[in-house]
Each structure stands twice: as C-alpha cells, then as structure tokens.
Enzyme design. Structure first.
Site, PDB file in Angstrom:
ATOM      1  N   ARG A   1       0.833  -1.210   0.000  1.00 40.80           N
ATOM      2  CA  ARG A   1       0.000   0.000   0.000  1.00 40.80           C
ATOM      3  C   ARG A   1       0.865   1.256   0.000  1.00 40.80           C
ATOM      4  O   ARG A   1       0.589   2.215  -0.711  1.00 40.80           O
ATOM      5  CB  ARG A   1      -0.938  -0.020   1.210  1.00 40.80           C
ATOM      6  CG  ARG A   1      -1.928   1.124   1.221  1.00 40.80           C
ATOM      7  CD  ARG A   1      -2.917   0.984   2.361  1.00 40.80           C
ATOM      8  NE  ARG A   1      -4.041   0.143   2.008  1.00 40.80           N
ATOM      9  CZ  ARG A   1      -5.087  -0.069   2.819  1.00 40.80           C
ATOM     10  NH1 ARG A   1      -5.126   0.471   4.014  1.00 40.80           N
ATOM     11  NH2 ARG A   1      -6.089  -0.827   2.439  1.00 40.80           N
TER      12      ARG A   1
ATOM     13  N   GLY B   1       7.081 -19.738  12.099  1.00 39.45           N
ATOM     14  CA  GLY B   1       8.527 -19.848  11.973  1.00 39.45           C
ATOM     15  C   GLY B   1       9.223 -18.503  12.045  1.00 39.45           C
ATOM     16  O   GLY B   1      10.443 -18.420  11.989  1.00 39.45           O
TER      17      GLY B   1
ATOM     18  N   ASN C   1      -0.113 -21.708  18.271  1.00 37.38           N
ATOM     19  CA  ASN C   1       0.354 -20.559  19.048  1.00 37.38           C
ATOM     20  C   ASN C   1       0.023 -20.711  20.525  1.00 37.38           C
ATOM     21  O   ASN C   1       0.799 -20.301  21.395  1.00 37.38           O
ATOM     22  CB  ASN C   1      -0.248 -19.263  18.502  1.00 37.38           C
ATOM     23  CG  ASN C   1       0.439 -18.799  17.227  1.00 37.38           C
ATOM     24  OD1 ASN C   1       0.968 -19.615  16.471  1.00 37.38           O
ATOM     25  ND2 ASN C   1       0.438 -17.513  16.973  1.00 37.38           N
TER      26      ASN C   1
ATOM     27  N   GLU D   1       2.517 -22.956  21.888  1.00 38.51           N
ATOM     28  CA  GLU D   1       3.758 -22.166  21.988  1.00 38.51           C
ATOM     29  C   GLU D   1       3.767 -21.358  23.295  1.00 38.51           C
ATOM     30  O   GLU D   1       4.781 -21.324  24.004  1.00 38.51           O
ATOM     31  CB  GLU D   1       3.832 -21.230  20.778  1.00 38.51           C
ATOM     32  CG  GLU D   1       5.030 -20.321  20.701  1.00 38.51           C
ATOM     33  CD  GLU D   1       4.893 -19.357  19.519  1.00 38.51           C
ATOM     34  OE1 GLU D   1       5.012 -18.132  19.745  1.00 38.51           O
ATOM     35  OE2 GLU D   1       4.650 -19.821  18.389  1.00 38.51           O
ATOM     36  N   TYR D   2       2.648 -20.731  23.638  1.00 32.99           N
ATOM     37  CA  TYR D   2       2.527 -20.003  24.919  1.00 32.99           C
ATOM     38  C   TYR D   2       2.854 -20.963  26.067  1.00 32.99           C
ATOM     39  O   TYR D   2       3.578 -20.616  27.005  1.00 32.99           O
ATOM     40  CB  TYR D   2       1.099 -19.490  25.108  1.00 32.99           C
ATOM     41  CG  TYR D   2       0.781 -18.138  24.537  1.00 32.99           C
ATOM     42  CD1 TYR D   2       0.305 -17.115  25.355  1.00 32.99           C
ATOM     43  CD2 TYR D   2       0.903 -17.864  23.184  1.00 32.99           C
ATOM     44  CE1 TYR D   2      -0.039 -15.869  24.844  1.00 32.99           C
ATOM     45  CE2 TYR D   2       0.566 -16.629  22.656  1.00 32.99           C
ATOM     46  CZ  TYR D   2       0.097 -15.633  23.495  1.00 32.99           C
ATOM     47  OH  TYR D   2      -0.241 -14.398  22.979  1.00 32.99           O
TER      48      TYR D   2
ATOM     49  N   LYS E   1      -0.018 -11.161  21.598  1.00 31.80           N
ATOM     50  CA  LYS E   1      -0.721 -10.633  20.426  1.00 31.80           C
ATOM     51  C   LYS E   1      -2.146 -11.138  20.312  1.00 31.80           C
ATOM     52  O   LYS E   1      -2.873 -10.745  19.423  1.00 31.80           O
ATOM     53  CB  LYS E   1       0.055 -10.977  19.150  1.00 31.80           C
ATOM     54  CG  LYS E   1       1.341 -10.173  19.001  1.00 31.80           C
ATOM     55  CD  LYS E   1       1.983 -10.417  17.655  1.00 31.80           C
ATOM     56  CE  LYS E   1       3.174  -9.500  17.434  1.00 31.80           C
ATOM     57  NZ  LYS E   1       3.843  -9.785  16.157  1.00 31.80           N
TER      58      LYS E   1
ATOM     59  N   HIS F   1     -31.641 -27.598  38.546  1.00 29.61           N
ATOM     60  CA  HIS F   1     -30.994 -27.906  37.258  1.00 29.61           C
ATOM     61  C   HIS F   1     -30.957 -29.404  36.946  1.00 29.61           C
ATOM     62  O   HIS F   1     -30.483 -29.784  35.883  1.00 29.61           O
ATOM     63  CB  HIS F   1     -29.580 -27.324  37.229  1.00 29.61           C
ATOM     64  CG  HIS F   1     -29.552 -25.832  37.161  1.00 29.61           C
ATOM     65  ND1 HIS F   1     -30.022 -25.141  36.070  1.00 29.61           N
ATOM     66  CD2 HIS F   1     -29.131 -24.897  38.050  1.00 29.61           C
ATOM     67  CE1 HIS F   1     -29.891 -23.841  36.285  1.00 29.61           C
ATOM     68  NE2 HIS F   1     -29.346 -23.662  37.482  1.00 29.61           N
TER      69      HIS F   1
END
Length: 483
Positions: free
Chosen positions: A34, A130, A188, A191-192, A261, A452
């Site tokens: 862009r 990666g 991910n 990975e955490y 993130k 319930h």
C-alpha cells in the site's frame, strides 16, 4: 515478460522473506504494498536482479499474474484483510484465489471463505509459523479454506515450506473454511504453554537452587540432547549465554513483563466455547497478564514477607526432576491442544489429520521438536485416539515422570515459587485419571438452588432427576439441562 506464478501484498519482514523464499525455489513473484515506496525500495534492494516484479496498483499486480491468479496477503489481521479482499475482488475472475497468510482469527477466515466463494472466487486462510527466519528458509504452513484451491497452490507451498529428515513437507491441506487458522491458533497456544513451562523451569533453578545464567546455559545445552530437543530449548540455551556490555548476563537485565498478540487468548476462549479443559495454556496466558502488573507486584512483595528458600537436597537430582516435570507438563499441554482440535473438528465439520498436523509442526515452526514425531506416530497407530495420554508410548513416559513432577511442585509450593503451568498440568493429569470427581456434589448444589437436575449412578445416562432438597421448594425442574 513472463507473468508471475503468485502475487504477494504486504512487504513487511514476513512478506519480504516469503517472496525471497518463493523466488529462490524458482517461482516468479509479483509484489505490491500500500505504501508504494516500499515496493521501490525492495525492487532496488534485496529483489534486484531476481524474478520479482514490482507493481504499484492492485490492477497492475493482477495483470502480472498467471491464471488462475493467486494473490497472497501478508497484512495485519483484522480490518485490513477485509479491505484488501474488497479491493481485489473487482479485478479477479472466477477460479482466482485469494490467500490470507496473516494471523487471522479462524471465525473471520470462515466468514471470508463464504464471502469470497459467493463471488465465484476461491479462498485460503493459511497459518504461517517460523518467524522471519522460517519465512525465508522454510516455514510451517497450515492452509485451509476452499478445497478446490489447494491443487493450484500446493506446488508453491510445498516447495517453500520446511522439510523434515525424510523430505516430507511441513505443509498439507488442513480442512475447510477456518481450519488452517484454527490449527495455527492452537499451535500458538501450545507455543505459549511451552514458553511458560521453560520459564518456570528457569525460575525454579534460579530462585530455589540459586543457579547462574551460565550454569543454566549448560543445563539447557544438555536438555537439548534429550526428549526435550526443540527449537525453544535451543534458543533458551543461547539466550542464557549472551552477555551485556558489562559482561553480565543480558537476560538478568530484561524487565519481567511479557506481551501477547492475542492468539493464546483466542485458544483459551475457543476451549471454553468447546467445553475442553485447556488449563495449561490458559495459565500461560494469565501468567503473561500477571507479569504485566509489575508495579503492583513490586508493591505486594513489600507488603508480604518473603518466603525463605530452603533447599537441602541433591541439586543434580532436583535438576533432573525439573527436566522430567517440564517434559510431563509438555505432554499434557499437547494432549489438551489435540483434544481441542478434535472437539472443534466435530463442531465445524472438519476432517483433520492429527498425525499430519504433528508433521507440519515438526519443522519450520516455533514449537518444532523431536517430540512431535512421537505424536505423529501415536496418531498414525490410532487415528481415533481420544487423548494422547492414552497412547502406549506417552502412558509409559508419564509413569516414569510423575514422581519427579510431584517432587518439583511440592518443593515449589513449599518455597513460594509460582509454577502455574506445571501445577495446572499435574492437576489436569490427576483429574483425568480419577474415576470419581466431586462433581456429584456440584450437581446437587446446582439442583438445590436452580432445579438444574442431575443424573444418577444407578440409572441410565440421559435420565434426569430433581430433588426437593428443602421440603418446601416444589417439584418443578429447570427445562434445560446443561453439563
């Protein structure tokens, strides 16, 4: 001039490196950004003299592509992806393919697949793992979306991805709509978990055993020759050896607040939506949240007296216990991640190849490890395996690791050293192999205050009962039953 085999939008570090990778494998690539000055800088710099075509509008990009046109976006997840899809559609023809290689949330990918298909086009949401090194030298690729698109992109993707020892590519078709990005999200999340477990092992050695960064560098070097052989253990070893300008370990000078993130958080939310206990990865996400509360933690550390550390045992033996606790917890993390994928596959109608996913993660990606080969074997031996903990290899391993794991958690608790991921993994393991959990009391409580209902051990599953616990509550039960 020869037209390009594929076009790529987004010349940040991942995009640039993927383009260089594709070109190095014999493909001609057209590029667009862009901010067009980036195109000029790239074409006159790294791309100079290579089979890379710089373009300065989406029309020019599309005009430079062989049919069926393949356009890969490496742009920020979220609205920019939708914006580029809408801008691209008018220039494309039926059968052309739009590919999103960013870290998009899988429901967005499912929505976009349906939208793009409604325009007569094909769509792929592809997880790319990666980092920048992987993008350049061979990432792990996890494509999903419109199945008909796979044949056209397969030669490119399986050429540029990482390959394991026998030459197998770390890329294969994952499944329909959002499947590729779902598998990347779980990657991910794992990975955490892996990173948090390694950090807990580091803290145990630092705060209980008083080891230096150099001593821990040597330990992680040895660990990388065992079942823990992996990229994350490798980089931890390297990090611990790096010195600052004054000769002291750099790691000791880094502020202890971690960022995220969102993909770990998405994995945790998906697990709650699916009703799958993803406890270890959840704790890994919360540990990052707790680390971000630095000022509060500093204040609290002054309010509460510090627990004195007392360790009089055999240091070498305890280091081996920590290694085993780390490995046992890692097995649980992957077992939970795979259970989540199996549940989501049922929910969304995906036909996931679990052994194939382990193979995709064997190379190129951040969680690549020798360990994943054993997961592939487990699912090759039993594609219907409900939980990794039930596989004979992993069952045998867990039986040799559990005593060490318990000693580590007990020592950590006694000395006030937090091990949220290791502890939650042990609790899950103990709960998973417990025939009778206390949820009978919990169901009685739910029936008491909300009618319930509950099921009985001496009646068939699916038959529900309600008790008037107080004698004056009436006999009307709730019309919905939710476990």
């Amino acid at each position: 001039m020869k037209k390009a085999d594929i076009g790529l939008i987004g010349l940040a570090v991942m995009g640039e490196n993927l383009v260089m990778n594709m070109e190095s494998k014999g493909f001609t690539v057209a590029v667009f950004n862009r901010t067009t000055s980036k195109v000029t800088k790239f074409i006159e710099g790294r791309a100079k003299g290579k089979n890379i075509i710089g373009t300065y509008s989406l029309q020019e990009l599309v005009d430079n592509l062989e049919k069926p046109r393949k356009v890969m976006m490496m742009v920020k997840a979220g609205q920019p992806v939708d914006d580029f899809i809408d801008m691209l559609i008018p220039y494309l023809e039926p059968g052309d393919i739009i590919i999103d290689g960013g870290n998009s949330h899988f429901p967005d990918t499912a929505r976009r697949t349906a939208y793009v298909e409604s325009k007569g086009l094909l769509y792929i949401g592809c997880g790319v793992s990666g980092g920048e090194e992987g993008a350049l030298n061979g990432p792990s690729l996890m494509p999903g979306g419109t199945p008909e698109a796979w044949e056209a992109v397969q030669p490119i993707f399986q050429s540029i991805c990482a390959h394991v020892e026998d030459g197998s590519p770390c890329c294969d078709w994952v499944g329909e709509n959002g499947a590729g990005h779902f598998v990347k999200m779980v990657h991910n999340g794992i990975e955490y978990g892996d990173m948090q477990l390694i950090c807990e092992a580091y803290q145990l050695m630092r705060d209980i055993l008083g080891l230096s960064a150099d001593e821990m560098h040597d330990i992680f070097t040895e660990w990388n020759k065992t079942e823990l052989d992996s990229y994350l253990i490798e980089i931890t070893r390297d990090i611990l050896a790096v010195k600052d300008t004054d000769g002291k370990p750099l790691v000791d000078k880094i502020l202890d607040t971690a960022g995220q993130k969102g993909t770990g958080k998405w994995t945790g939310i998906a697990s709650m939506d699916e009703g799958v206990p993803l406890t270890l990865i959840g704790e890994a996400v919360y540990s990052r949240c707790l680390s971000a509360m630095k000022e509060e933690r500093v204040h609290a550390s002054k309010v509460y007296a510090k627990t004195p550390v007392t360790f009089n045992g055999d240091k070498e033996a305890f280091i081996e216990d920590i290694r085993k606790a780390l490995f046992a917890s890692k097995i649980v993390s992957y077992a939970q991640g795979y259970t989540l994928m199996r549940s989501a596959a049922n929910t969304y109608g995906w036909n996931l190849n679990y052994g194939g996913i382990a193979l995709m993660w064997r190379g190129g990606c951040i969680i690549r490890s020798v360990f994943l080969g054993k997961i592939k074997e487990a699912y090759d031996n039993d594609p219907g395996l409900t939980n990794l903990l039930l596989d004979p290899y992993f069952k045998g391993k867990m039986e040799t690791l559990t005593d060490s794991w318990r000693r580590v958690i007990a020592t950590a608790v006694t000395n006030g050293v937090p091990t949220p991921a290791m502890s939650s993994a042990l609790n899950y393991f103990d709960g998973y192999k417990t025939e009778c959990l206390p949820a009978n009391l919990l169901q009685a409580q739910r029936d008491y205050f909300g009618a319930h209902t509950y099921e009985r051990l001496d009646s068939p599953r699916g038959e529900f009962f309600h008790t008037n616990w107080t004698g004056h509550g009436g006999d009307t039960a709730s019309s919905t039953y939710t476990v």
